[in-house]
Design a protein around this motif. Structure first.
Motif, PDB file in Angstrom:
ATOM      1  N   VAL A   1      -5.830   7.176   0.319  1.00 32.10           N
ATOM      2  CA  VAL A   1      -5.713   6.197   1.402  1.00 32.10           C
ATOM      3  C   VAL A   1      -5.266   4.852   0.845  1.00 32.10           C
ATOM      4  O   VAL A   1      -5.873   4.317  -0.086  1.00 32.10           O
ATOM      5  CB  VAL A   1      -7.062   6.031   2.135  1.00 32.10           C
ATOM      6  CG1 VAL A   1      -6.944   4.977   3.241  1.00 32.10           C
ATOM      7  CG2 VAL A   1      -7.525   7.356   2.711  1.00 32.10           C
ATOM      8  N   ASN A   2      -4.206   4.320   1.394  1.00 32.58           N
ATOM      9  CA  ASN A   2      -3.669   3.019   0.994  1.00 32.58           C
ATOM     10  C   ASN A   2      -3.487   2.882  -0.519  1.00 32.58           C
ATOM     11  O   ASN A   2      -4.081   2.008  -1.169  1.00 32.58           O
ATOM     12  CB  ASN A   2      -4.566   1.884   1.495  1.00 32.58           C
ATOM     13  CG  ASN A   2      -4.642   1.808   3.000  1.00 32.58           C
ATOM     14  OD1 ASN A   2      -3.780   2.325   3.708  1.00 32.58           O
ATOM     15  ND2 ASN A   2      -5.683   1.180   3.516  1.00 32.58           N
TER      16      ASN A   2
ATOM     17  N   LYS B   1       0.826  -1.200   0.000  1.00 26.52           N
ATOM     18  CA  LYS B   1       0.000   0.000   0.000  1.00 26.52           C
ATOM     19  C   LYS B   1       0.863   1.254   0.000  1.00 26.52           C
ATOM     20  O   LYS B   1       0.519   2.275   0.587  1.00 26.52           O
ATOM     21  CB  LYS B   1      -0.924  -0.014   1.221  1.00 26.52           C
ATOM     22  CG  LYS B   1      -1.891  -1.197   1.212  1.00 26.52           C
ATOM     23  CD  LYS B   1      -2.695  -1.282   2.482  1.00 26.52           C
ATOM     24  CE  LYS B   1      -3.618  -2.501   2.446  1.00 26.52           C
ATOM     25  NZ  LYS B   1      -4.387  -2.645   3.706  1.00 26.52           N
TER      26      LYS B   1
ATOM     27  N   TYR C   1      -2.219   1.624  -3.981  1.00 26.73           N
ATOM     28  CA  TYR C   1      -1.561   0.368  -4.346  1.00 26.73           C
ATOM     29  C   TYR C   1      -1.342   0.207  -5.849  1.00 26.73           C
ATOM     30  O   TYR C   1      -0.672  -0.726  -6.281  1.00 26.73           O
ATOM     31  CB  TYR C   1      -2.340  -0.827  -3.795  1.00 26.73           C
ATOM     32  CG  TYR C   1      -3.716  -1.005  -4.376  1.00 26.73           C
ATOM     33  CD1 TYR C   1      -3.922  -1.825  -5.485  1.00 26.73           C
ATOM     34  CD2 TYR C   1      -4.810  -0.361  -3.821  1.00 26.73           C
ATOM     35  CE1 TYR C   1      -5.185  -1.992  -6.030  1.00 26.73           C
ATOM     36  CE2 TYR C   1      -6.075  -0.529  -4.348  1.00 26.73           C
ATOM     37  CZ  TYR C   1      -6.268  -1.339  -5.456  1.00 26.73           C
ATOM     38  OH  TYR C   1      -7.527  -1.494  -5.981  1.00 26.73           O
TER      39      TYR C   1
ATOM     40  N   ASP D   1     -15.410   4.454  -7.783  1.00 21.98           N
ATOM     41  CA  ASP D   1     -15.245   3.745  -6.520  1.00 21.98           C
ATOM     42  C   ASP D   1     -14.500   2.432  -6.735  1.00 21.98           C
ATOM     43  O   ASP D   1     -14.491   1.882  -7.829  1.00 21.98           O
ATOM     44  CB  ASP D   1     -16.607   3.449  -5.880  1.00 21.98           C
ATOM     45  CG  ASP D   1     -17.282   4.711  -5.349  1.00 21.98           C
ATOM     46  OD1 ASP D   1     -16.563   5.585  -4.844  1.00 21.98           O
ATOM     47  OD2 ASP D   1     -18.516   4.805  -5.451  1.00 21.98           O
ATOM     48  N   ASN D   2     -13.910   1.952  -5.666  1.00 22.48           N
ATOM     49  CA  ASN D   2     -13.243   0.659  -5.693  1.00 22.48           C
ATOM     50  C   ASN D   2     -14.149  -0.345  -4.998  1.00 22.48           C
ATOM     51  O   ASN D   2     -14.471  -0.179  -3.819  1.00 22.48           O
ATOM     52  CB  ASN D   2     -11.887   0.743  -4.984  1.00 22.48           C
ATOM     53  CG  ASN D   2     -10.906  -0.287  -5.509  1.00 22.48           C
ATOM     54  OD1 ASN D   2     -11.255  -1.154  -6.298  1.00 22.48           O
ATOM     55  ND2 ASN D   2      -9.663  -0.191  -5.079  1.00 22.48           N
TER      56      ASN D   2
ATOM     57  N   LYS E   1     -15.307  -3.281  -2.924  1.00 22.48           N
ATOM     58  CA  LYS E   1     -14.634  -3.970  -1.824  1.00 22.48           C
ATOM     59  C   LYS E   1     -14.317  -5.424  -2.150  1.00 22.48           C
ATOM     60  O   LYS E   1     -13.222  -5.913  -1.879  1.00 22.48           O
ATOM     61  CB  LYS E   1     -15.497  -3.897  -0.566  1.00 22.48           C
ATOM     62  CG  LYS E   1     -14.812  -4.461   0.676  1.00 22.48           C
ATOM     63  CD  LYS E   1     -15.674  -4.286   1.911  1.00 22.48           C
ATOM     64  CE  LYS E   1     -14.969  -4.834   3.144  1.00 22.48           C
ATOM     65  NZ  LYS E   1     -15.802  -4.679   4.369  1.00 22.48           N
TER      66      LYS E   1
ATOM     67  N   GLY F   1      -6.601   3.350  -4.786  1.00 21.71           N
ATOM     68  CA  GLY F   1      -6.418   3.138  -3.353  1.00 21.71           C
ATOM     69  C   GLY F   1      -7.634   2.465  -2.754  1.00 21.71           C
ATOM     70  O   GLY F   1      -8.536   2.012  -3.462  1.00 21.71           O
ATOM     71  N   LYS F   2      -7.665   2.423  -1.463  1.00 22.96           N
ATOM     72  CA  LYS F   2      -8.729   1.737  -0.737  1.00 22.96           C
ATOM     73  C   LYS F   2     -10.114   2.270  -1.101  1.00 22.96           C
ATOM     74  O   LYS F   2     -11.079   1.511  -1.216  1.00 22.96           O
ATOM     75  CB  LYS F   2      -8.489   1.872   0.766  1.00 22.96           C
ATOM     76  CG  LYS F   2      -9.552   1.226   1.630  1.00 22.96           C
ATOM     77  CD  LYS F   2      -9.256   1.441   3.103  1.00 22.96           C
ATOM     78  CE  LYS F   2     -10.345   0.829   3.977  1.00 22.96           C
ATOM     79  NZ  LYS F   2     -10.064   1.070   5.423  1.00 22.96           N
ATOM     80  N   GLU F   3     -10.229   3.583  -1.297  1.00 20.95           N
ATOM     81  CA  GLU F   3     -11.543   4.210  -1.486  1.00 20.95           C
ATOM     82  C   GLU F   3     -11.918   4.441  -2.946  1.00 20.95           C
ATOM     83  O   GLU F   3     -13.005   4.956  -3.234  1.00 20.95           O
ATOM     84  CB  GLU F   3     -11.579   5.530  -0.718  1.00 20.95           C
ATOM     85  CG  GLU F   3     -11.392   5.342   0.789  1.00 20.95           C
ATOM     86  CD  GLU F   3     -11.270   6.655   1.531  1.00 20.95           C
ATOM     87  OE1 GLU F   3     -11.108   7.692   0.849  1.00 20.95           O
ATOM     88  OE2 GLU F   3     -11.334   6.643   2.765  1.00 20.95           O
TER      89      GLU F   3
ATOM     90  N   PRO G   1     -11.850  -5.421  -6.219  1.00 21.38           N
ATOM     91  CA  PRO G   1     -11.042  -4.216  -6.430  1.00 21.38           C
ATOM     92  C   PRO G   1     -10.325  -4.200  -7.772  1.00 21.38           C
ATOM     93  O   PRO G   1     -10.121  -5.242  -8.397  1.00 21.38           O
ATOM     94  CB  PRO G   1     -10.031  -4.286  -5.279  1.00 21.38           C
ATOM     95  CG  PRO G   1      -9.893  -5.755  -4.998  1.00 21.38           C
ATOM     96  CD  PRO G   1     -11.262  -6.324  -5.222  1.00 21.38           C
TER      97      PRO G   1
END
Length: 284
Positions: A212-213, A188, A215, A249-250, A252, A230-232, A255
């Protein structure tokens, strides 16, 4: 005269509507783009933005490398290899464009290129281990790539391979910007190396403030702007302005695992974790 003007306006309006509908139908027909293979191993966009090269694995164990013309959607097979699971270097290696007419991939123990025009292959460099991520410079002079543990740089002219003093374990994405800086992600975290192999710390730290995070990372035509997953979600970030704009959006449970931006910065192609043989497009 008034009737004539109205007729011209209506004709122009109808033409625009038809063009929009035609474009929308084309986009719908190709988005997501589903390949014939079971798994897409890797894909990249040509430096001129006109083609996509992708590598797929089929259920019977064949490895295919194909070219898709992005404007027409036409797909043509370039290379088909029937491999055993022991042929790890070829099964898991990435694929990219060395130039507009040359693609680059692994063949046996070597990194090779294939000319799309004259259909000739040439050996470029000896591979130290399994070729993973691969990203060629737009000028066609060199290639960054990873194996299980390390990052490497290969000079096309010299055929040499030099180890970069960075750990390559777990590299999820690689991209090269217009200044030939290497952008890559591990876990990340985002990293950036200049042409001398030194880390550009401000890029790493500034992106971490905006996403956030993070990757996955993809360079854009701007020195300070990047596409980051990223995460969001997936964001377009500008570190000079401290701005981030969410593009999508990613999911959950599903991803994004690969992102590729066209050179003009207008279309983002991406693949999600559970969409093994699909590539989607997002118009920016």
């Amino acid at each position: 005269m008034v009737f004539y003007k109205k007729a011209v306006v209506m004709k122009t309006f109808s033409l625009i509507v038809c063009m929009v509908m035609s474009f929308s139908m084309t986009l719908m027909a190709q988005n997501p783009f589903k390949t014939e293979g079971d798994v897409i191993i890797d894909f990249n966009i040509s430096p001129n933005g006109k083609m996509m090269v992708y590598k797929e694995r089929t259920a019977d164990g064949a490895i295919n490398i194909k070219i898709k013309e992005l404007k027409t959607g036409k797909v043509s097979s370039v290379i088909s290899m029937k491999l055993k699971w022991s042929d790890m270097k070829e099964i898991y290696s990435g694929v990219d464009f060395l130039t507009n007419n040359e693609i680059i991939y692994a063949k046996g123990e070597k990194m090779v290129s294939f000319n799309l025009k004259n259909k000739k292959r040439r050996d470029l460099a000896q591979l130290p281990d399994i070729l993973g991520n691969i990203k060629a410079l737009d000028n066609g002079k060199g290639v960054y790539f990873t194996d299980d543990l390390k990052l490497y740089y290969s000079s096309i002219k010299e055929g040499s391979v030099s180890e970069i003093n960075k750990i390559g374990l777990g590299v999820l994405s690689m991209s090269v910007d217009k200044d030939n800086r290497l952008l890559y992600t591990i876990g990340k975290q985002v990293f950036c190396l200049d042409k001398a192999g030194n880390e550009v710390e401000e890029i790493t730290s500034e992106i971490a403030k905006l996403v956030v995070n993070p990757y996955l990372i993809e360079a854009t035509g701007s020195k300070n702007s990047f596409i980051v997953a990223g995460k969001e979600g997936i964001f377009k970030v500008d570190i000079s302005k401290g701005q981030s704009i969410k593009l999508t959006d990613n999911e959950k449970e599903n991803p994004v695992t690969k992102i590729r931006l066209t050179p003009n910065g207008k279309t983002l192609y991406y693949q999600r974790n559970l969409d093994y043989n699909k590539i989607s497009a997002l118009e920016l």
